[in-house]
Design a protein around this motif. Structure first.
Motif, PDB file in Angstrom:
ATOM      1  N   ALA A 205       0.848  -1.212   0.000  1.00 19.42           N
ATOM      2  CA  ALA A 205       0.000   0.000   0.000  1.00 19.42           C
ATOM      3  C   ALA A 205       0.877   1.253   0.000  1.00 19.42           C
ATOM      4  O   ALA A 205       0.575   2.232  -0.697  1.00 19.42           O
ATOM      5  CB  ALA A 205      -0.927  -0.021   1.210  1.00 19.42           C
ATOM      6  N   ASN A 206       1.977   1.233   0.766  1.00 14.22           N
ATOM      7  CA  ASN A 206       2.901   2.381   0.763  1.00 14.22           C
ATOM      8  C   ASN A 206       3.422   2.625  -0.650  1.00 14.22           C
ATOM      9  O   ASN A 206       3.498   3.772  -1.108  1.00 14.22           O
ATOM     10  CB  ASN A 206       4.111   2.115   1.676  1.00 14.22           C
ATOM     11  CG  ASN A 206       3.776   2.292   3.145  1.00 14.22           C
ATOM     12  OD1 ASN A 206       2.736   2.849   3.491  1.00 14.22           O
ATOM     13  ND2 ASN A 206       4.660   1.812   4.012  1.00 14.22           N
ATOM     14  N   PHE A 207       3.789   1.522  -1.325  1.00 17.56           N
ATOM     15  CA  PHE A 207       4.362   1.672  -2.669  1.00 17.56           C
ATOM     16  C   PHE A 207       3.334   2.276  -3.633  1.00 17.56           C
ATOM     17  O   PHE A 207       3.640   3.216  -4.371  1.00 17.56           O
ATOM     18  CB  PHE A 207       4.868   0.319  -3.194  1.00 17.56           C
ATOM     19  CG  PHE A 207       5.422   0.414  -4.589  1.00 17.56           C
ATOM     20  CD1 PHE A 207       6.640   1.041  -4.825  1.00 17.56           C
ATOM     21  CD2 PHE A 207       4.704  -0.087  -5.678  1.00 17.56           C
ATOM     22  CE1 PHE A 207       7.148   1.163  -6.121  1.00 17.56           C
ATOM     23  CE2 PHE A 207       5.213   0.030  -6.973  1.00 17.56           C
ATOM     24  CZ  PHE A 207       6.428   0.660  -7.186  1.00 17.56           C
ATOM     25  N   VAL A 208       2.106   1.763  -3.594  1.00 15.84           N
ATOM     26  CA  VAL A 208       1.087   2.254  -4.542  1.00 15.84           C
ATOM     27  C   VAL A 208       0.792   3.738  -4.276  1.00 15.84           C
ATOM     28  O   VAL A 208       0.674   4.546  -5.204  1.00 15.84           O
ATOM     29  CB  VAL A 208      -0.202   1.397  -4.462  1.00 15.84           C
ATOM     30  CG1 VAL A 208      -1.299   1.988  -5.333  1.00 15.84           C
ATOM     31  CG2 VAL A 208       0.102  -0.039  -4.895  1.00 15.84           C
ATOM     32  N   ARG A 209       0.770   4.113  -3.010  1.00 17.10           N
ATOM     33  CA  ARG A 209       0.516   5.523  -2.675  1.00 17.10           C
ATOM     34  C   ARG A 209       1.663   6.406  -3.196  1.00 17.10           C
ATOM     35  O   ARG A 209       1.447   7.494  -3.717  1.00 17.10           O
ATOM     36  CB  ARG A 209       0.367   5.656  -1.150  1.00 17.10           C
ATOM     37  CG  ARG A 209       0.137   7.074  -0.709  1.00 17.10           C
ATOM     38  CD  ARG A 209      -0.488   7.165   0.675  1.00 17.10           C
ATOM     39  NE  ARG A 209      -0.468   8.556   1.110  1.00 17.10           N
ATOM     40  CZ  ARG A 209       0.361   9.045   2.021  1.00 17.10           C
ATOM     41  NH1 ARG A 209       1.236   8.259   2.636  1.00 17.10           N
ATOM     42  NH2 ARG A 209       0.313  10.322   2.350  1.00 17.10           N
ATOM     43  N   ILE A 210       2.869   5.889  -3.065  1.00 17.65           N
ATOM     44  CA  ILE A 210       4.041   6.632  -3.558  1.00 17.65           C
ATOM     45  C   ILE A 210       3.961   6.800  -5.082  1.00 17.65           C
ATOM     46  O   ILE A 210       4.235   7.874  -5.614  1.00 17.65           O
ATOM     47  CB  ILE A 210       5.342   5.912  -3.115  1.00 17.65           C
ATOM     48  CG1 ILE A 210       5.577   6.179  -1.625  1.00 17.65           C
ATOM     49  CG2 ILE A 210       6.542   6.342  -3.951  1.00 17.65           C
ATOM     50  CD1 ILE A 210       6.616   5.300  -0.965  1.00 17.65           C
ATOM     51  N   VAL A 211       3.535   5.735  -5.765  1.00 14.06           N
ATOM     52  CA  VAL A 211       3.383   5.812  -7.230  1.00 14.06           C
ATOM     53  C   VAL A 211       2.365   6.901  -7.578  1.00 14.06           C
ATOM     54  O   VAL A 211       2.590   7.727  -8.464  1.00 14.06           O
ATOM     55  CB  VAL A 211       2.936   4.446  -7.809  1.00 14.06           C
ATOM     56  CG1 VAL A 211       2.521   4.571  -9.270  1.00 14.06           C
ATOM     57  CG2 VAL A 211       4.053   3.419  -7.669  1.00 14.06           C
ATOM     58  N   THR A 218      -1.906   5.740 -13.717  1.00 18.36           N
ATOM     59  CA  THR A 218      -3.206   5.352 -13.167  1.00 18.36           C
ATOM     60  C   THR A 218      -3.008   4.132 -12.263  1.00 18.36           C
ATOM     61  O   THR A 218      -2.325   3.173 -12.647  1.00 18.36           O
ATOM     62  CB  THR A 218      -4.167   4.942 -14.320  1.00 18.36           C
ATOM     63  OG1 THR A 218      -4.177   6.003 -15.260  1.00 18.36           O
ATOM     64  CG2 THR A 218      -5.562   4.646 -13.821  1.00 18.36           C
ATOM     65  N   THR A 219      -3.615   4.160 -11.071  1.00 18.52           N
ATOM     66  CA  THR A 219      -3.568   2.982 -10.201  1.00 18.52           C
ATOM     67  C   THR A 219      -5.000   2.559  -9.896  1.00 18.52           C
ATOM     68  O   THR A 219      -5.904   3.399  -9.818  1.00 18.52           O
ATOM     69  CB  THR A 219      -2.845   3.272  -8.871  1.00 18.52           C
ATOM     70  OG1 THR A 219      -3.630   4.170  -8.114  1.00 18.52           O
ATOM     71  CG2 THR A 219      -1.466   3.862  -9.081  1.00 18.52           C
ATOM     72  N   ARG A 220      -5.180   1.258  -9.765  1.00 17.82           N
ATOM     73  CA  ARG A 220      -6.495   0.727  -9.405  1.00 17.82           C
ATOM     74  C   ARG A 220      -6.261  -0.426  -8.448  1.00 17.82           C
ATOM     75  O   ARG A 220      -5.768  -1.465  -8.866  1.00 17.82           O
ATOM     76  CB  ARG A 220      -7.192   0.261 -10.678  1.00 17.82           C
ATOM     77  CG  ARG A 220      -8.634   0.212 -10.523  1.00 17.82           C
ATOM     78  CD  ARG A 220      -9.399   0.298 -11.808  1.00 17.82           C
ATOM     79  NE  ARG A 220     -10.765  -0.093 -11.493  1.00 17.82           N
ATOM     80  CZ  ARG A 220     -11.477  -0.942 -12.190  1.00 17.82           C
ATOM     81  NH1 ARG A 220     -10.985  -1.476 -13.284  1.00 17.82           N
ATOM     82  NH2 ARG A 220     -12.699  -1.267 -11.812  1.00 17.82           N
ATOM     83  N   GLY A 221      -6.539  -0.198  -7.159  1.00 19.65           N
ATOM     84  CA  GLY A 221      -6.208  -1.223  -6.166  1.00 19.65           C
ATOM     85  C   GLY A 221      -4.717  -1.505  -6.211  1.00 19.65           C
ATOM     86  O   GLY A 221      -3.897  -0.597  -6.095  1.00 19.65           O
ATOM     87  N   GLN A 222      -4.379  -2.784  -6.455  1.00 16.85           N
ATOM     88  CA  GLN A 222      -2.956  -3.174  -6.486  1.00 16.85           C
ATOM     89  C   GLN A 222      -2.327  -3.001  -7.865  1.00 16.85           C
ATOM     90  O   GLN A 222      -1.148  -3.293  -8.046  1.00 16.85           O
ATOM     91  CB  GLN A 222      -2.843  -4.660  -6.129  1.00 16.85           C
ATOM     92  CG  GLN A 222      -3.446  -5.022  -4.786  1.00 16.85           C
ATOM     93  CD  GLN A 222      -3.323  -6.508  -4.529  1.00 16.85           C
ATOM     94  OE1 GLN A 222      -3.590  -7.319  -5.414  1.00 16.85           O
ATOM     95  NE2 GLN A 222      -2.914  -6.870  -3.337  1.00 16.85           N
ATOM     96  N   MET A 223      -3.148  -2.583  -8.853  1.00 16.30           N
ATOM     97  CA  MET A 223      -2.648  -2.528 -10.240  1.00 16.30           C
ATOM     98  C   MET A 223      -2.231  -1.120 -10.643  1.00 16.30           C
ATOM     99  O   MET A 223      -2.934  -0.155 -10.359  1.00 16.30           O
ATOM    100  CB  MET A 223      -3.732  -3.007 -11.213  1.00 16.30           C
ATOM    101  CG  MET A 223      -4.113  -4.438 -11.036  1.00 16.30           C
ATOM    102  SD  MET A 223      -2.717  -5.547 -11.242  1.00 16.30           S
ATOM    103  CE  MET A 223      -3.026  -6.130 -12.864  1.00 16.30           C
ATOM    104  N   ILE A 224      -1.106  -1.041 -11.315  1.00 11.71           N
ATOM    105  CA  ILE A 224      -0.592   0.233 -11.808  1.00 11.71           C
ATOM    106  C   ILE A 224      -0.457   0.091 -13.321  1.00 11.71           C
ATOM    107  O   ILE A 224       0.110  -0.898 -13.795  1.00 11.71           O
ATOM    108  CB  ILE A 224       0.789   0.533 -11.179  1.00 11.71           C
ATOM    109  CG1 ILE A 224       0.672   0.562  -9.652  1.00 11.71           C
ATOM    110  CG2 ILE A 224       1.369   1.845 -11.712  1.00 11.71           C
ATOM    111  CD1 ILE A 224       1.938   0.130  -8.935  1.00 11.71           C
TER     112      ILE A 224
END
Ligand code: F6P
Length: 479
Positions: A205-211, A218-224
């Motif tokens: 979750a930290n990584f996706v937020r950083i992205v 575009t991010t969707r849940g765990q997908m970037i």
């Protein structure tokens, strides 16, 4: 610039900072190899033996240039690091910039542009070695914080590959990660992978937020989504895959007569203490060794534990000894141990047995079996496999695990006594509770712990990661 796949390439290529063997040089400078006992080696050995595989990594000695060689059917591909690379890429950027930054800045991270240059240069070298050894459409599995730029370098060289990356240590929140002057390049490096594995859901979750904050992807849940709307559009998945140990092998080892007898012998050699407490760590400032020993010293001081009836064995294996923060830690720990033994020891009995050494697995298993209470009090830890080893060794369903809530293992190991290692009073209470734990309650807790550790072993971990990676649809025609 993309390069062609080699004709005799491998179907699975592991890329890790270290090779799965330890190199020793004889007096003439001739190298010989022994298998290193690390967790990753054990985890991947069965997969590697089933597949045509290669392992790209550093031989552990600066300046050592070697041709690829075969060990048990796996091609080992040594990457050469010069003295300067070791100093700037390994000791510097990996272990004095990223390591403290990713562990809650427990020690201040050093930011040096020359270290960053070396990190880029060495990551590119690892990517080139992987690209030169992977068959067309092969799977490449990159490991850990030393090699975060490899996925993107590799994708540029070999867009036909399926690339996975696993991050063994914590991934920090944006507010800490953002301190890194090269934060965007690191994120872009990782996004070269198809699947990015983390120890805990919180890390992913930290990584996706950083992205989301540092890029316009575009991010969707765990997908970037990367390269959206272009012919090279693809999806990157960020997901938790908590690592484990070869629990059954450890369980079996601890059941052997030799280990059982050695456990009894250890207690005898320590003067048959009523309570034996144990800490086992690399000598690293993330492990909370000082906090633990301080709490123990205060318990002796307060008279809540008897200095003559109690022993704390602290194994602190030497680690990263050229890095200043590690040298400082060694001095601090040794001063503290000396003080406690000076204040509370007697002729023939030291309340802290401090061992700045590494031991073979058999001796570790015997220590785990001998210990009434295992203290894992890390200030921050990606997972902590020592906690899992202790549980796997306790087929007698005795003993108690005191576990820091700041370890990845705390998410899984329900049945341990959780502590906040910064709260010395709380830790003293937890140690006292663990020492006096009712045997029936201890058994109940240990059963629960063992169910988890024995069902979720390292084979399950690597199997789950590789199936998720294989399920990622990859461009360029291979299924
Ligand atoms: O936990 C991270 C890690 O890099 C492991 O992969 C490794 O076994 C351990 O720390 C020791 O690190 P080093 O390779 O720097 O001795």
């Amino acid at each position: 610039m993309p390069i062609d796949a080699p004709r005799d390439g491998q179907d699975l290529v592991v890329v890790a900072n270290r090779l799965p063997v330890d190199v020793t040089l004889d007096e003439a400078g001739e190298p010989s190899w022994t298998r290193s006992p690390g967790g990753l080696v054990t985890a991947l050995a069965p997969v590697m033996s089933r597949t045509k595989g290669a392992w790209v990594g550093w031989g552990g000695s600066p300046g050592l240039e070697l041709e690829p060689f075969d060990v048990d059917g796996t091609e080992l591909v040594p990457v050469m690091l010069t003295d300067t690379d070791v100093e700037r890429y390994y000791e510097g950027f990996s272990n004095d910039t990223l390591w403290p930054l990713y562990h809650d800045v427990i020690a201040p991270p050093q930011f040096h542009r020359q270290w960053w240059d070396a990190y880029q240069r060495v990551n590119e070298r690892f990517a080139q070695a992987a690209a030169a050894n992977a068959a067309h459409g092969a799977t490449v599995w990159v490991h850990d914080y030393q090699l975060q730029l490899v996925p993107a370098f590799l994708r540029a060289l070999r867009p036909d590959l399926r690339i996975g990356y696993f991050h063994h240590i914590p991934f920090p929140p944006l507010e800490i990660f953002a301190q890194l002057p090269w934060r965007k390049q690191v994120v872009e490096g990782l996004l070269g992978a198809d699947l990015i594995g983390f120890q805990r859901g919180g890390d992913a979750a930290n990584f996706v937020r950083i992205v989301r904050r540092l890029t316009d992807l575009t991010t969707r849940g765990q997908m970037i989504t990367v390269d959206e709307g272009t012919p090279s559009q693809r999806h990157v998945r960020a997901q938790a895959f908590p690592i484990s140990i070869d629990s059954h092998a450890f369980d079996q080892l601890a059941r052997t007569q030799a280990v059982q007898e050695r456990a009894l012998e250890i207690r005898r050699e320590l003067g048959d203490p009523e309570y034996l407490l144990l800490g086992v760590d690399r000598l690293d400032y993330t492990k909370g060794i000082r906090h633990r020993i301080k709490a123990y010293g205060e318990l002796l001081e307060d008279g809540r534990l008897s200095a003559t009836q109690t022993t704390l064995v602290q194994v602190a294996s030497p680690s990263r000894e050229n890095v200043g923060a590690y040298q400082q830690l060694r001095d601090d720990v040794e001063l503290l141990v000396g003080r406690i033994n000076g204040d509370h020891g007697q002729v023939g009995h030291a309340p802290v047995q401090y061992l700045h050494q590494s031991f073979p697995m058999e001796e570790m298993a015997a220590l785990y079996l001998a210990a009434d209470v295992m203290l894992v009090t890390a200030l921050r830890d990606g997972m902590n496999l020592v906690a899992k080893e202790y549980v796997a060794a306790r087929s007698d369903e005795r003993g108690c695990l005191v576990l820091s809530e700041f370890t990845g293992a705390a998410d899984e190991l329900v049945g341990s006594v959780l502590v906040n290692p910064h709260d010395i009073s709380g830790m003293k209470d937890a140690i006292t509770y663990a020492v006096h734990l009712d045997p029936r309650e201890a058994r109940k807790r240990m059963r629960r712990l063992r169910r988890r550790v024995l069902t979720h072993d390292v084979a399950a971990w690597s199997g789950q990661f590789l199936s998720a990676l294989t399920a990622v649809p990859v461009r360029d025609g291979h299924a």
